[in-house]
Design an enzyme around this catalytic site. Sequence first.
Site, short mmCIF file in Angstrom:
data_model
loop_
_atom_site.label_atom_id
_atom_site.label_comp_id
_atom_site.label_asym_id
_atom_site.label_seq_id
_atom_site.Cartn_x
_atom_site.Cartn_y
_atom_site.Cartn_z
N HIS A 4 5.14 0.59 -12.64
CA HIS A 4 3.96 1.42 -11.86
C HIS A 4 2.94 2.29 -12.61
O HIS A 4 3.56 3.45 -13.14
CB HIS A 4 4.18 2.28 -11.14
N ASP B 111 -11.83 4.97 -5.97
CA ASP B 111 -10.26 5.23 -6.15
C ASP B 111 -9.48 4.66 -4.82
O ASP B 111 -9.39 5.81 -4.09
CB ASP B 111 -9.88 5.88 -6.71
N ALA C 85 -7.09 3.18 -1.66
CA ALA C 85 -5.81 2.05 -1.74
C ALA C 85 -6.83 0.28 -0.80
O ALA C 85 -7.78 0.49 -0.04
CB ALA C 85 -4.87 2.42 -0.66
N LYS D 276 -9.61 -7.47 5.62
CA LYS D 276 -11.25 -7.02 4.30
C LYS D 276 -9.69 -6.39 3.55
O LYS D 276 -10.26 -7.39 2.13
CB LYS D 276 -12.29 -5.97 5.33
N GLY E 289 -15.02 10.08 -5.44
CA GLY E 289 -14.91 10.30 -6.58
C GLY E 289 -15.06 11.97 -6.82
O GLY E 289 -14.93 13.16 -6.84
#
Length: 352
Positions: free
Chosen positions: A123, A179, A181, A231, A312
């Site tokens: 990870h 970034d 998920a 998606k 961001g």
Amino acid sequence: MNSAAPARIVDAQKLQALIADIFGAEGVPGKDAARIAECLVLADLRGVASHGVSRLSIYLERIRRGMVERVPEFGISEPSPVAALLDGGNGFGFLTATRAMKMATERAEQFGIGMVGVKNSNHFGMAACYLLQAVEAGYAALVFTNASPAMPVWGGREPLLGTSPFAFGAPGNPPIILDMATSVVARGKIRRAAAAGEPIPEGWALDKDGNPTTDAQAGYEGLILPLGGPKGSGLSLMMEVMAGVMTGAAFGGKVRNQYEKFDAPQNVGHMMVAFRPGIFMGEDYRERMGELVSRAKGSTPVYLDRPVLMPGEPEALRAEERRRNGISIGAADLEMVASEAHAVGVDASAYI
């Protein structure tokens, strides 16, 4: 641990030094320990607490159980001038991803683009850490990783896919750092809610029987829902192809959960792609990027007291404020950090 105790404001640099010294006392070389600490504290600075120092104990436990190598032996193969495959030697994902991005940017400097796959990793925390590494060096980048199964492929009801992030960065003022998920929410947020005994919103997860749930523990043990239905499922499948199938890492539900599987390494896969942002437009890139950002931020906001921000940018502003004024860390997490420090002979009170 007393989760009812109030959070405390701690200095980011001191917290980072403490985390580095804990890893160092556990046998991780100094430079590597410093990078791991930097990535963990950066997540807390940017407001991504699910990938911050709250994960310290599990990383240390995996070292102690022999599931992660303190000093990995890396292997490199180069099938083409612009591409390489890095065998992470079962080292920390923070270190293999950092090395892979450096290799990718080195190739981008010479050839305009560089692509580095990673196998036998673990990870790697917050994907933005490696986007920022590339952007701060002057490159645009894509970061892919896969993860342990937590989400169904669309139409299925068993966990097969990870909640792997889709991550893209490009230099600008401000830079774009996307970034996100591929699930409705990062699994780490559900894990933290479960640990705190807090409910989760409906629509985040299903229990193990496939029923909608607001019980965080039931959701963590069940299925995380994909972002946008098919998606998010499709994007996560792309991660499996790019980071798993193509690299030789585990894929398709075979990446081991770092919190539950201690009988073998995770074998996480990553893929780093870096490229010179002005490869086609030269110096015009910066002007054109500035114009794009100006047009976007010049949009009339839905809420007049909330300006339009770039992907961001909220995290960057939050990090700037927290570097000045400190990070709010929950009492339970601070107690955990102090306990881990004590276990390896480090006096946490000298730092926080």
